[in-house]
Design an enzyme around this catalytic site. Structure first.
Site, PDB file in Angstrom:
ATOM      1  N   ARG A 258      48.892  39.514  48.749  1.00 39.51           N
ATOM      2  CA  ARG A 258      48.835  38.733  47.521  1.00 39.51           C
ATOM      3  C   ARG A 258      50.229  38.632  46.904  1.00 39.51           C
ATOM      4  O   ARG A 258      50.935  39.635  46.799  1.00 39.51           O
ATOM      5  CB  ARG A 258      47.856  39.359  46.522  1.00 39.51           C
ATOM      6  CG  ARG A 258      46.424  39.370  47.047  1.00 39.51           C
ATOM      7  CD  ARG A 258      45.431  39.915  46.057  1.00 39.51           C
ATOM      8  NE  ARG A 258      44.103  39.994  46.661  1.00 39.51           N
ATOM      9  CZ  ARG A 258      43.022  40.481  46.047  1.00 39.51           C
ATOM     10  NH1 ARG A 258      43.115  40.928  44.806  1.00 39.51           N
ATOM     11  NH2 ARG A 258      41.858  40.520  46.680  1.00 39.51           N
ATOM     12  N   ARG A 273      49.215  47.345  41.710  1.00 40.17           N
ATOM     13  CA  ARG A 273      49.276  45.899  41.954  1.00 40.17           C
ATOM     14  C   ARG A 273      50.434  45.634  42.913  1.00 40.17           C
ATOM     15  O   ARG A 273      51.587  45.589  42.502  1.00 40.17           O
ATOM     16  CB  ARG A 273      49.464  45.138  40.641  1.00 40.17           C
ATOM     17  CG  ARG A 273      49.197  43.644  40.720  1.00 40.17           C
ATOM     18  CD  ARG A 273      49.460  42.989  39.389  1.00 40.17           C
ATOM     19  NE  ARG A 273      48.566  43.441  38.351  1.00 40.17           N
ATOM     20  CZ  ARG A 273      47.368  42.918  38.098  1.00 40.17           C
ATOM     21  NH1 ARG A 273      46.933  41.904  38.816  1.00 40.17           N
ATOM     22  NH2 ARG A 273      46.622  43.392  37.120  1.00 40.17           N
ATOM     23  N   GLU A 345      40.154  48.411  37.401  1.00 42.63           N
ATOM     24  CA  GLU A 345      39.247  47.890  38.437  1.00 42.63           C
ATOM     25  C   GLU A 345      39.503  48.526  39.806  1.00 42.63           C
ATOM     26  O   GLU A 345      40.632  48.571  40.277  1.00 42.63           O
ATOM     27  CB  GLU A 345      39.427  46.379  38.551  1.00 42.63           C
ATOM     28  CG  GLU A 345      38.585  45.739  39.651  1.00 42.63           C
ATOM     29  CD  GLU A 345      39.029  44.336  40.003  1.00 42.63           C
ATOM     30  OE1 GLU A 345      38.839  43.927  41.170  1.00 42.63           O
ATOM     31  OE2 GLU A 345      39.588  43.647  39.118  1.00 42.63           O
ATOM     32  N   SER A 348      34.908  44.987  43.009  1.00 42.16           N
ATOM     33  CA  SER A 348      34.415  43.738  42.439  1.00 42.16           C
ATOM     34  C   SER A 348      33.385  43.176  43.398  1.00 42.16           C
ATOM     35  O   SER A 348      33.619  43.146  44.612  1.00 42.16           O
ATOM     36  CB  SER A 348      35.571  42.749  42.254  1.00 42.16           C
ATOM     37  OG  SER A 348      35.108  41.537  41.687  1.00 42.16           O
ATOM     38  N   ARG A 385      44.051  50.762  46.361  1.00 40.31           N
ATOM     39  CA  ARG A 385      44.146  51.109  44.939  1.00 40.31           C
ATOM     40  C   ARG A 385      43.315  52.341  44.591  1.00 40.31           C
ATOM     41  O   ARG A 385      43.611  53.038  43.611  1.00 40.31           O
ATOM     42  CB  ARG A 385      43.716  49.916  44.080  1.00 40.31           C
ATOM     43  CG  ARG A 385      43.906  50.171  42.600  1.00 40.31           C
ATOM     44  CD  ARG A 385      43.394  49.047  41.735  1.00 40.31           C
ATOM     45  NE  ARG A 385      44.259  47.869  41.757  1.00 40.31           N
ATOM     46  CZ  ARG A 385      44.129  46.843  40.926  1.00 40.31           C
ATOM     47  NH1 ARG A 385      43.168  46.845  40.022  1.00 40.31           N
ATOM     48  NH2 ARG A 385      44.943  45.802  41.011  1.00 40.31           N
TER      49      ARG A 385
END
Length: 423
Positions: A258, A273, A345, A348, A385
């Site tokens: 990403r 991130r 988070e 998801s 993460r």
């Protein structure tokens, strides 16, 4: 893409969904206009083709002396047919563009609002109380020799990292536990391509408003995936799948990429991130009537994994403006991060309804044997993460980190200490 039949029958519902997402409701009128124009263009082209075909039969049976004017008329009609077919193709292209501009319909149960308007459904466990000042995951990781951001930046740039020694083994253990749980729950394990064609990336809804988050290889016209949801969704593109026995479930283990173009400097420290990470992702194809129940099952499997790594977490119902274009509803599980004093988070799970499958041409046969559009769902089962939550919640006063019991057999030790550091 949304169902055009629903659009025609209840455009106000689509407008309401657009407003709930914070998107332009006037796009609905653009789509309605494009839909009408396409149907009119098809009708015109069909009528002219029929007239041309009928004239051809008349010419074939006419006396030779009567044919020249008829042939001339046929040539003029053929030109009109060609023009009408070009208009039909143009109308189809305009409809497709308008159709793809509309995000999935938000489920009525989803909270309305933006990123901060989620609803907490449940909080599980209590944040740990330390008799010492806790360190963040990066300080812990560097002291233990398991995370190396400096060399990651030297080799690849900012937001890249090395996991070394027991850090690498901890991630592998975590992902292996996720694969074991996935297989036990009926998922077929898949190691998918991490490069996909534009039509697959677009089909899953990742080339819309957030296309700048996606890495593209211009020379090959391929995209690096940000989640194995993308290749798993494309796995059955253009196919009719068999759902008579229930949902088709796949779990993909892949590296993910990403650009984080929209993060605006947030979470630049550590591995929260980053540009590259590994993940095990659940993906399900099911009948639309079964999608809500499948969504709840995916959430339960995520919660089982969070229980296995022994971290406090909460479950939130994500608000409409923070869903992403493909999701009709989304639940996140957020783990407690002690040094941030809040929840972040980790998982998801999204119910995408028929939105992705309609774009990708994925169907199933109903009880009467008629092809219908399938529903798709996805959910995170483990990712890099998660190491943040494990390291910070299980740190000890001496700077070591306790390994959750479920991971001990897979990593081969009960704790990560400075003496176990691998250079």
């Amino acid at each position: 893409m949304i169902d055009l039949k629903l659009l025609r029958e209840d455009p106000d519902a689509v407008r309401a969904s657009q407003r709930a997402r914070g998107e332009d409701p006037e796009l609905v009128d653009t789509l309605l206009t494009a839909d009408s124009a396409r149907r009119a263009a098809i009708a015109t082209a069909d009528r002219l083709r029929a007239e041309h075909k009928a004239l051809g039969r008349i010419i074939g049976s006419a006396p030779p002396a009567d044919r020249p004017p008829l042939i001339e008329q046929g040539a003029a009609l053929a030109a009109q047919v060609k023009q009408a077919e070009e208009a039909e193709e143009q109308a189809k292209a305009e409809l497709d563009a308008a159709h793809r501009s509309i995000a999935n319909l938000v489920q009525p149960q989803a909270p309305v609002g933006g990123e901060d308007d989620f609803v907490v459904l449940e909080t599980v466990g209590r944040p740990p109380e330390f008799a010492f000042t806790p360190q963040d995951h990066l300080d812990l990781g560097e002291a233990l020799g398991i995370i190396d951001m400096q060399r990651g930046a030297k080799v690849a740039g900012a937001r890249f990292y090395f996991l070394t020694g027991l850090g690498a083994l901890l991630q592998l253990a975590l992902l292996q536990l996720a694969t074991q749980r996935a297989v036990a729950n009926g998922f077929t394990m898949v190691i998918p391509p991490v490069l996909v064609r534009p039509e697959i990336m677009a089909g899953t809804g990742f080339l819309g408003a957030h296309a700048d988050e996606v890495y593209r290889l211009d020379a090959d016209d391929l995209y690096l995936v940000g989640t194995s949801e993308v290749p798993l969704a494309g796995y059955h593109s253009g196919e009719i799948v068999d759902l008579h026995a229930g949902p088709l479930r796949y779990a993909g283990w892949s590296s993910c990429f990403r650009r984080e173009a929209g993060s605006y400097g947030r979470d630049t420290r550590g591995i929260i991130r980053v540009h590259q990470f590994d993940k095990v992702e659940m993906f399900s194809f099911c009948q639309p009537a079964d999608a809500d129940a499948e969504h709840r099952r995916m959430l339960s499997w995520e919660r089982e994994m969070l229980a296995a790594i022994e971290v406090p977490y909460r479950v939130i119902d994500v608000a409409s403006g923070d869903l992403g274009s493909s999701a009709a509803r989304k639940f996140d599980c957020e783990a407690w991060v002690p040094t941030q004093g809040g929840y972040r988070e980790l998982t998801s799970t999204s119910n995408c309804g028929t939105y992705q499958a309609r774009r990708l041409g994925i169907r199933y046969r109903d009880a009467d044997g008629r092809p219908q559009i399938a529903a798709t769902l996805n959910g995170t089962l483990a990712t890099t993460r998660w190491l943040v939550a494990i390291l910070e919640n299980h740190q000890q006063a001496d700077g070591s980190v306790r390994i959750p019991d479920a991971l001990v057999p897979l990593i081969g030790c009960e704790s990560i200490t400075k003496s176990s550091r691998v250079l």
